[in-house]
Write a protein that holds these residues in place. Structure first.
Motif, mmCIF file in Angstrom:
data_model
loop_
_atom_site.group_PDB
_atom_site.id
_atom_site.type_symbol
_atom_site.label_atom_id
_atom_site.label_comp_id
_atom_site.label_asym_id
_atom_site.label_seq_id
_atom_site.Cartn_x
_atom_site.Cartn_y
_atom_site.Cartn_z
ATOM 1 N N MET A 2 2.543 3.892 -8.996
ATOM 2 C CA MET A 2 2.617 4.940 -7.978
ATOM 3 C C MET A 2 3.192 6.205 -8.595
ATOM 4 O O MET A 2 4.086 6.150 -9.422
ATOM 5 C CB MET A 2 3.509 4.490 -6.831
ATOM 6 N N VAL A 6 8.221 4.924 -4.102
ATOM 7 C CA VAL A 6 7.599 3.938 -3.218
ATOM 8 C C VAL A 6 8.259 3.883 -1.832
ATOM 9 O O VAL A 6 7.559 3.962 -0.815
ATOM 10 C CB VAL A 6 7.586 2.545 -3.887
ATOM 11 N N TYR A 10 6.418 4.879 1.748
ATOM 12 C CA TYR A 10 6.386 3.971 2.901
ATOM 13 C C TYR A 10 6.953 4.655 4.143
ATOM 14 O O TYR A 10 6.356 4.609 5.228
ATOM 15 C CB TYR A 10 7.162 2.696 2.563
ATOM 16 N N ARG A 114 9.499 -3.951 -5.080
ATOM 17 C CA ARG A 114 8.692 -2.736 -5.243
ATOM 18 C C ARG A 114 7.230 -2.999 -4.836
ATOM 19 O O ARG A 114 6.603 -2.195 -4.148
ATOM 20 C CB ARG A 114 8.748 -2.253 -6.693
ATOM 21 N N GLU A 115 6.692 -4.139 -5.242
ATOM 22 C CA GLU A 115 5.302 -4.466 -4.912
ATOM 23 C C GLU A 115 5.138 -4.695 -3.412
ATOM 24 O O GLU A 115 4.180 -4.223 -2.796
ATOM 25 C CB GLU A 115 4.838 -5.694 -5.688
ATOM 26 N N THR A 118 5.235 -1.437 -1.644
ATOM 27 C CA THR A 118 3.972 -0.730 -1.891
ATOM 28 C C THR A 118 2.884 -1.262 -0.970
ATOM 29 O O THR A 118 2.085 -0.497 -0.419
ATOM 30 C CB THR A 118 3.555 -0.838 -3.362
ATOM 31 N N GLU A 119 2.839 -2.574 -0.787
ATOM 32 C CA GLU A 119 1.859 -3.165 0.122
ATOM 33 C C GLU A 119 2.117 -2.703 1.565
ATOM 34 O O GLU A 119 1.163 -2.404 2.297
ATOM 35 C CB GLU A 119 1.897 -4.689 0.026
ATOM 36 N N PHE A 121 3.515 0.112 2.431
ATOM 37 C CA PHE A 121 3.098 1.517 2.455
ATOM 38 C C PHE A 121 1.583 1.624 2.638
ATOM 39 O O PHE A 121 1.095 2.351 3.507
ATOM 40 C CB PHE A 121 3.538 2.217 1.160
ATOM 41 N N CYS A 149 -1.820 5.840 -2.922
ATOM 42 C CA CYS A 149 -2.393 4.568 -2.506
ATOM 43 C C CYS A 149 -3.625 4.232 -3.346
ATOM 44 O O CYS A 149 -3.799 3.091 -3.784
ATOM 45 C CB CYS A 149 -2.745 4.608 -1.026
ATOM 46 N N TRP A 152 -2.577 2.992 -6.812
ATOM 47 C CA TRP A 152 -2.089 1.608 -6.761
ATOM 48 C C TRP A 152 -3.236 0.639 -6.498
ATOM 49 O O TRP A 152 -3.379 -0.377 -7.177
ATOM 50 C CB TRP A 152 -1.027 1.463 -5.671
#
Length: 194
Positions: A2, A6, A10, A114-115, A118-119, A121, A149, A152
């Motif tokens: 990203m 992050v 979000y 973090r992952e 990100t999901e 978001f 987005c 990622w």
């Protein structure tokens, strides 16, 4: 990777979704959405559920420990209040940068915080477009969030699509002409027809 923070991405995506929740008219809760089998109420209920799960999972709890407390109708008689009440703790949990490297236990496996954020978001961003389309609001998404987005999802999309969390969010990738704008390309990669 990203290109923006992050947790901040979000927060912004969830804020944009929330702004649309506040614009839903009394007669729009049953409007269909681009998500298969989901009307506006179901879509908002899904995001509220994600919001309620986030603090728990970011604190290290497992699905088994939490159980089915966040299943079913989470909106009650005041869907807007339910959204607002769920969004604050979700964002507060995500902006605590200590959770970025914490292990989060998802149904399909363990991932770094973090992952997971990100999901969350990406889910909030794409569902912002879904909700805008369903209620006839402006469908333009924040261009910086679209770029983040897309960056990622270009790397994570296949794995995300295969995971259980992607079953309603990421439909079959649609092909679009190369000159299509960034938002339309992103939406097509999530199976949306802009």
């Amino acid at each position: 990777m990203m290109t923006i923070d992050v947790p901040e991405a979000y927060r912004r995506a969830l804020d944009d979704f929330g702004a649309l929740v506040h614009r839903i008219g009394p007669d729009q809760w049953e409007n269909p959405t681009p998500c298969v089998d989901w009307d506006v109420r179901s879509l908002v209920n899904h995001v509220v559920g994600e919001n309620l799960w986030a603090p728990e999972l970011l604190a290290g709890r497992t699905h088994a420990e939490i159980g089915d407390v966040f299943e079913g109708d989470l909106l009650g008689d005041d869907p807007i209040k339910a959204f607002d009440t769920s969004a604050v703790p979700a964002v507060q949990a995500a902006i605590d940068h200590r959770v970025l490297d914490r292990v989060v236990h998802l149904p399909f496996g363990d991932v770094p915080g973090r992952e997971y954020i990100t999901e969350l978001f990406a889910d909030a961003l794409i569902h912002t477009w879904d909700l805008a389309r369903a209620i006839g609001a402006d469908e333009r998404l924040d261009p910086e969030l679209v770029t983040a987005c897309a960056t990622w999802f270009a790397d994570a999309g296949f794995g995300y699509r295969q995971a259980a969390v992607g079953e309603h969010q990421a439909g079959e990738h649609r092909k679009v002409p190369s000159e299509t704008d960034a938002q339309a390309r992103l939406l097509a990669s999530w199976g949306r027809r802009a």
